[in-house]
Scaffold this motif. Structure first.
Motif, PDB file in Angstrom:
ATOM      1  N   MET A   1      19.551   2.218 -10.467  1.00 45.07           N
ATOM      2  CA  MET A   1      18.197   2.790 -10.505  1.00 45.07           C
ATOM      3  C   MET A   1      17.196   1.970  -9.701  1.00 45.07           C
ATOM      4  N   THR A   2      17.601   0.754  -9.296  1.00 46.48           N
ATOM      5  CA  THR A   2      16.656  -0.097  -8.572  1.00 46.48           C
ATOM      6  C   THR A   2      16.148   0.540  -7.273  1.00 46.48           C
ATOM      7  N   PRO A   3      17.012   1.094  -6.415  1.00 41.14           N
ATOM      8  CA  PRO A   3      16.484   1.747  -5.195  1.00 41.14           C
ATOM      9  C   PRO A   3      15.569   2.930  -5.508  1.00 41.14           C
ATOM     10  N   VAL A   4      15.939   3.671  -6.569  1.00 45.61           N
ATOM     11  CA  VAL A   4      15.104   4.821  -6.926  1.00 45.61           C
ATOM     12  C   VAL A   4      13.719   4.358  -7.367  1.00 45.61           C
ATOM     13  N   VAL A   5      13.707   3.324  -8.245  1.00 47.44           N
ATOM     14  CA  VAL A   5      12.423   2.812  -8.721  1.00 47.44           C
ATOM     15  C   VAL A   5      11.606   2.241  -7.555  1.00 47.44           C
ATOM     16  N   SER A   6      12.266   1.507  -6.650  1.00 58.80           N
ATOM     17  CA  SER A   6      11.557   0.941  -5.495  1.00 58.80           C
ATOM     18  C   SER A   6      10.985   2.033  -4.596  1.00 58.80           C
ATOM     19  N   THR A   7      11.767   3.095  -4.418  1.00 58.75           N
ATOM     20  CA  THR A   7      11.281   4.211  -3.591  1.00 58.75           C
ATOM     21  C   THR A   7      10.059   4.861  -4.223  1.00 58.75           C
ATOM     22  N   ILE A   8      10.116   5.039  -5.554  1.00 57.90           N
ATOM     23  CA  ILE A   8       8.965   5.648  -6.245  1.00 57.90           C
ATOM     24  C   ILE A   8       7.731   4.747  -6.126  1.00 57.90           C
TER      25      ILE A   8
ATOM     26  N   ARG B   1       4.156   5.568  -4.333  1.00 57.50           N
ATOM     27  CA  ARG B   1       2.859   5.430  -5.019  1.00 57.50           C
ATOM     28  C   ARG B   1       1.933   4.481  -4.260  1.00 57.50           C
ATOM     29  N   ASN B   2       2.499   3.402  -3.728  1.00 57.51           N
ATOM     30  CA  ASN B   2       1.670   2.478  -2.948  1.00 57.51           C
ATOM     31  C   ASN B   2       1.136   3.150  -1.685  1.00 57.51           C
ATOM     32  N   PHE B   3       1.937   3.971  -1.073  1.00 53.47           N
ATOM     33  CA  PHE B   3       1.476   4.703   0.116  1.00 53.47           C
ATOM     34  C   PHE B   3       0.334   5.650  -0.238  1.00 53.47           C
ATOM     35  N   GLN B   4       0.465   6.349  -1.391  1.00 53.38           N
ATOM     36  CA  GLN B   4      -0.622   7.216  -1.836  1.00 53.38           C
ATOM     37  C   GLN B   4      -1.892   6.406  -2.104  1.00 53.38           C
ATOM     38  N   SER B   5      -1.719   5.226  -2.723  1.00 53.87           N
ATOM     39  CA  SER B   5      -2.881   4.370  -2.973  1.00 53.87           C
ATOM     40  C   SER B   5      -3.512   3.915  -1.668  1.00 53.87           C
ATOM     41  N   TYR B   6      -2.676   3.595  -0.669  1.00 53.39           N
ATOM     42  CA  TYR B   6      -3.204   3.178   0.629  1.00 53.39           C
ATOM     43  C   TYR B   6      -3.997   4.304   1.289  1.00 53.39           C
TER      44      TYR B   6
END
Length: 298
Positions: free
Chosen positions: A60-67, A71-76
């Protein structure tokens, strides 16, 4: 070759169907197992979840990192849009700030004009400087009031502190003020406290000359210079400036008026103003009065 393919298809199709059926049965069984309510089943589900989740947590680590990256891109994007809005608001605020500073400066100049103390017997009219024709050869400004407002040639013009010049031309709706530092300007004045008479003569510099002083030994730098009223053109007692000594030893006048920021000028109505029959007397003193000035300062 055709027979081999036929035999492969003959065995592979049933196997695929069997595997598909088994997968469906297993999934259906898991679904039923997960939906059954009971203490034992619940404990089994908890143990299975603990074992499975702990072992597949790294998946699940890649999935969580992708999410998180999304979210960081949306915040940017949100911060970039907010930053653009703040820049727009800052430009608008800078424009309002500039307008407010201009209004504050105009208000301060008007207050300075209002605080000028003159003889109560004198009346005045205030005009706005609409043009500045200052040059190395001529120092004057244009006001937005003229003969329709009662302006007359020779009236004194003052800013919020001291004398600026005199009216040297009147139109119907405009009038020109010849400044004290113009080369054609000369104003009779008195130096206080010594009481020495002098003539303030412009030379297109920021500090006009003080000439024809009766006794220059009685004059000190910093002495107050006011209009004398001689000749009947200017009323007496109008502040002009202070005595200053230049590098060559000549006595000059440090003007009290701020000639760099002339915005509003007050024209003094002087009831005793003489009719100007010869405009040259505004530039050069009357020869009949020259004997009152004494010898030139050397």
């Amino acid at each position: 070759m055709t027979k081999d393919r036929f035999h492969q298809d003959q065995y592979s199709r049933p196997i695929r169907r069997l595997l598909t059926g088994l997968v469906i049965l297993i999934l259906f069984g898991l679904f039923l197992f997960w939906r059954i309510d009971g203490p034992r089943v619940e404990r089994i589900r908890a143990e299975v979840a603990d074992q499975v989740l702990l072992r597949v947590n790294w998946l699940m680590t890649p999935v969580v990192s992708t999410i998180e990256l999304f979210r960081n891109f949306q915040s940017y994007q949100y911060l970039a849009e907010q930053n653009r809005e703040l820049r727009t608001e800052l430009r608008q605020m800078n424009a309002w700030k500039e307008a407010a500073l201009q209004l504050e400066q105009e208000n301060a100049r008007l207050l300075d004009l209002n605080n000028v103390r003159i003889d109560p017997r004198l009346t005045y009219i205030t005009g706005n400087v609409v043009a500045d024709s200052g040059s190395p050869f001529r120092q004057s400004v244009l006001l937005n009031i003229g003969s329709d407002d009662g302006v007359i040639d020779g009236w004194a013009a003052m800013d919020g502190i001291g004398l600026v010049g005199r009216i040297s031309g009147v139109g119907k709706n405009t009038s020109r003020v010849l400044l004290l530092n113009d080369a054609t300007s000369s104003v009779p004045a008195t130096i206080q406290p010594s009481g020495q008479n002098t003539l303030v003569i412009g030379d297109n510099s920021s500090a006009p000359l003080l000439n024809f002083i009766e006794d220059s030994e009685l004059v000190r730098p910093g002495d107050r210079v006011v209009s004398s009223g001689d000749g009947g053109v200017f009323p007496p007692g109008l502040l002009i400036g202070q005595v200053a000594l230049d590098s060559s030893g000549k006595l000059r006048l440090r003007l009290s008026a701020d000639f760099e920021r002339l915005k509003f000028l007050r024209l003094i109505r002087y009831k005793n103003t003489e009719t100007i029959d010869n405009p040259s007397y505004l530039v050069f003193p009357n020869p009949n009065l020259s004997q009152n000035w004494g010898e030139p300062n050397r």
